[in-house]
Write a protein that holds these residues in place. Structure first.
Motif, mmCIF file in Angstrom:
data_model
loop_
_atom_site.group_PDB
_atom_site.id
_atom_site.type_symbol
_atom_site.label_atom_id
_atom_site.label_comp_id
_atom_site.label_asym_id
_atom_site.label_seq_id
_atom_site.Cartn_x
_atom_site.Cartn_y
_atom_site.Cartn_z
ATOM 1 N N GLY A 87 0.838 -1.284 0.144
ATOM 2 C CA GLY A 87 0.178 -0.049 0.022
ATOM 3 C C GLY A 87 0.938 1.456 0.067
ATOM 4 O O GLY A 87 0.387 2.117 -0.337
ATOM 5 N N GLU A 88 1.956 1.204 0.541
ATOM 6 C CA GLU A 88 2.898 2.350 0.581
ATOM 7 C C GLU A 88 3.473 2.835 -0.862
ATOM 8 O O GLU A 88 4.018 4.035 -0.845
ATOM 9 C CB GLU A 88 4.008 2.162 1.528
ATOM 10 C CG GLU A 88 5.039 1.374 1.218
ATOM 11 C CD GLU A 88 5.085 -0.149 1.048
ATOM 12 O OE1 GLU A 88 5.821 -0.713 0.991
ATOM 13 O OE2 GLU A 88 3.780 -0.456 1.575
ATOM 14 N N PRO A 107 -1.771 3.113 -5.496
ATOM 15 C CA PRO A 107 -3.144 2.344 -5.538
ATOM 16 C C PRO A 107 -3.138 0.780 -5.975
ATOM 17 O O PRO A 107 -3.761 0.175 -5.262
ATOM 18 C CB PRO A 107 -3.784 3.181 -6.836
ATOM 19 C CG PRO A 107 -3.064 4.493 -6.873
ATOM 20 C CD PRO A 107 -1.799 4.284 -6.170
ATOM 21 N N LYS A 118 -2.343 -0.661 -2.714
ATOM 22 C CA LYS A 118 -3.468 -0.686 -1.950
ATOM 23 C C LYS A 118 -4.218 -1.820 -2.189
ATOM 24 O O LYS A 118 -5.347 -2.632 -1.293
ATOM 25 C CB LYS A 118 -3.929 0.504 -1.748
ATOM 26 C CG LYS A 118 -3.163 1.423 -0.882
ATOM 27 C CD LYS A 118 -3.803 2.755 -0.646
ATOM 28 C CE LYS A 118 -3.211 3.812 0.172
ATOM 29 N NZ LYS A 118 -3.045 3.173 1.643
ATOM 30 N N GLU A 138 -3.251 -5.231 -1.201
ATOM 31 C CA GLU A 138 -3.679 -5.184 0.185
ATOM 32 C C GLU A 138 -4.931 -5.988 0.535
ATOM 33 O O GLU A 138 -5.320 -6.507 1.256
ATOM 34 C CB GLU A 138 -3.446 -4.084 0.876
ATOM 35 C CG GLU A 138 -1.798 -3.639 1.109
ATOM 36 C CD GLU A 138 -1.543 -2.413 1.753
ATOM 37 O OE1 GLU A 138 -0.453 -2.194 2.481
ATOM 38 O OE2 GLU A 138 -2.369 -1.689 2.231
ATOM 39 N N ARG A 139 -5.848 -5.101 -0.121
ATOM 40 C CA ARG A 139 -7.369 -5.356 0.289
ATOM 41 C C ARG A 139 -7.729 -6.932 -0.317
ATOM 42 O O ARG A 139 -8.600 -7.471 0.404
ATOM 43 C CB ARG A 139 -8.187 -4.450 -0.701
ATOM 44 C CG ARG A 139 -8.113 -2.973 0.044
ATOM 45 C CD ARG A 139 -9.387 -2.223 -0.802
ATOM 46 N NE ARG A 139 -9.186 -1.949 -2.220
ATOM 47 C CZ ARG A 139 -8.582 -0.871 -2.490
ATOM 48 N NH1 ARG A 139 -8.081 0.127 -1.856
ATOM 49 N NH2 ARG A 139 -8.267 -0.693 -3.899
ATOM 50 N N ASN A 153 1.397 -0.967 7.479
ATOM 51 C CA ASN A 153 0.355 -0.225 6.701
ATOM 52 C C ASN A 153 -1.053 -0.384 7.168
ATOM 53 O O ASN A 153 -1.998 0.273 6.705
ATOM 54 C CB ASN A 153 0.447 -0.758 5.110
ATOM 55 C CG ASN A 153 1.683 -0.324 4.245
ATOM 56 O OD1 ASN A 153 2.485 0.216 5.095
ATOM 57 N ND2 ASN A 153 1.836 -0.984 3.223
ATOM 58 N N ALA A 187 -3.160 -2.641 7.103
ATOM 59 C CA ALA A 187 -4.215 -3.099 6.083
ATOM 60 C C ALA A 187 -5.385 -3.582 6.374
ATOM 61 O O ALA A 187 -6.569 -3.442 5.857
ATOM 62 C CB ALA A 187 -3.453 -3.688 5.031
ATOM 63 N N GLU A 225 -7.117 6.553 9.344
ATOM 64 C CA GLU A 225 -8.151 6.314 8.281
ATOM 65 C C GLU A 225 -9.386 6.818 8.681
ATOM 66 O O GLU A 225 -9.460 7.287 9.759
ATOM 67 C CB GLU A 225 -8.266 4.793 8.341
ATOM 68 C CG GLU A 225 -7.320 3.925 7.629
ATOM 69 C CD GLU A 225 -6.877 3.965 6.231
ATOM 70 O OE1 GLU A 225 -7.994 4.326 5.274
ATOM 71 O OE2 GLU A 225 -5.841 4.193 6.004
ATOM 72 N N THR A 268 4.534 4.788 5.271
ATOM 73 C CA THR A 268 3.399 3.516 5.372
ATOM 74 C C THR A 268 2.285 3.845 4.416
ATOM 75 O O THR A 268 1.451 3.091 4.462
ATOM 76 C CB THR A 268 2.906 3.467 6.718
ATOM 77 O OG1 THR A 268 2.237 4.895 7.327
ATOM 78 C CG2 THR A 268 3.888 3.155 7.731
ATOM 79 N N GLY A 269 2.425 5.070 3.661
ATOM 80 C CA GLY A 269 1.092 5.467 3.003
ATOM 81 C C GLY A 269 0.157 6.028 3.649
ATOM 82 O O GLY A 269 -0.952 6.338 3.333
#
Length: 264
Positions: free
Chosen positions: A104-105, A108, A111, A114-115, A187, A189, A217, A256-257
């Motif tokens: 994620g860092e 897109p 990330k 990660e999802r 991150n 996640a 977040e 870490t984003g």
């Protein structure tokens, strides 16, 4: 009923996927800290070719481990991590710590990956710390996946930065203090900061919680505030938040984003 985060700090068995026979490598340091920490349960080094690592029988994959794994620590290359996550999900490993960076860092696409990994683990009942973290330490569980030894004591530390966690540990040692739990979230996640704090409120080994947070977040700060206001037995919580300057916010984003918002 067992708390979902208990497998991270009080696991019954641990596999280190990417344990190395080379002591100075990331996988070598963390495997040694797990062994030297005196973890009382089964420890499984996962290595593609070595027959053993520090005297422990090695396995080529998680599927070859003879018994169920409660916690998996992942230290392989970024391109191999999704496959390891799939294996953990297939075997229903409840706790996974991904130390590997490159997700994620990076933007897109990272990330999104990660999802996908979080979704696969959650579908099988698993949770994930990381990726892009430095590991964790638990005095009660005798778990040390950091690669260095923190002093034990009554402080629980949650940190988005592995380097800052090391700095805090060195400072604590100088002051005669120590840690019950030290969790680097990277991150973050999957598991959010309020979940860690809620768990630590119920941890009998923890007297005070320190959180070094580079960013929140959406709604996470409000959730944390609500938890502090409504929990029946809260503990002192100290939040350290960098990023007041533009250079600090840029550093947090590149690390870490995390979007380090303005202090309010």
């Amino acid at each position: 009923m067992r708390h979902p985060l208990d497998c991270f700090v009080n696991p019954t068995s641990v596999a280190v996927i990417g344990a190395s026979t080379v002591p100075h490598k990331t996988g070598g340091r963390r495997w040694r800290s797990m062994v030297d920490g005196g973890f009382p349960g089964p420890l499984y080094p996962i290595h593609p070719s070595a027959p053993e690592v520090l005297g422990r029988k090695a396995y080529r994959s998680l599927r070859e481990v003879p018994d169920a794994v409660d916690l998996a620590v992942v230290l392989v290359r970024p391109d191999l991590v999704p496959g390891v996550i799939a294996e953990c999900a297939e075997l229903r490993v409840p706790g996974v710590v991904v130390i590997t960076a490159g997700f994620g860092e990076t933007g897109p696409a990272g990330k999104a990956l990660e999802r996908e990994m979080v979704g696969r683990l959650r579908a099988s009942g698993g949770r994930m710390i990381g990726p892009n973290c430095a590991g964790l330490f638990s005095a009660s569980g005798r778990v040390n996946a950091l690669g260095w030894q923190p002093p034990p004591g009554p402080i629980a530390l949650i940190s988005q930065s592995g380097n800052m966690a090391l700095t805090f540990a060195q400072f604590a040692r100088e002051k005669g203090l120590g840690f019950s739990k030290l969790i680097t979230v990277g991150n973050a996640a999957d598991i959010r900061i309020p979940e860690y704090v809620e768990y630590l409120f119920g941890d009998p080994e923890t007297s005070v919680i320190v959180a070094y947070l580079e960013g929140f977040e959406p709604s996470e700060g409000r959730e944390l505030f609500t938890l502090l206001r409504t929990h029946p037995a809260p503990k002192p919580l100290i939040v350290l938040k960098p990023g007041e300057t533009e250079s600090g916010r840029a550093a947090a984003l590149s690390h870490t984003g995390a979007m380090a918002g303005r202090h309010r």
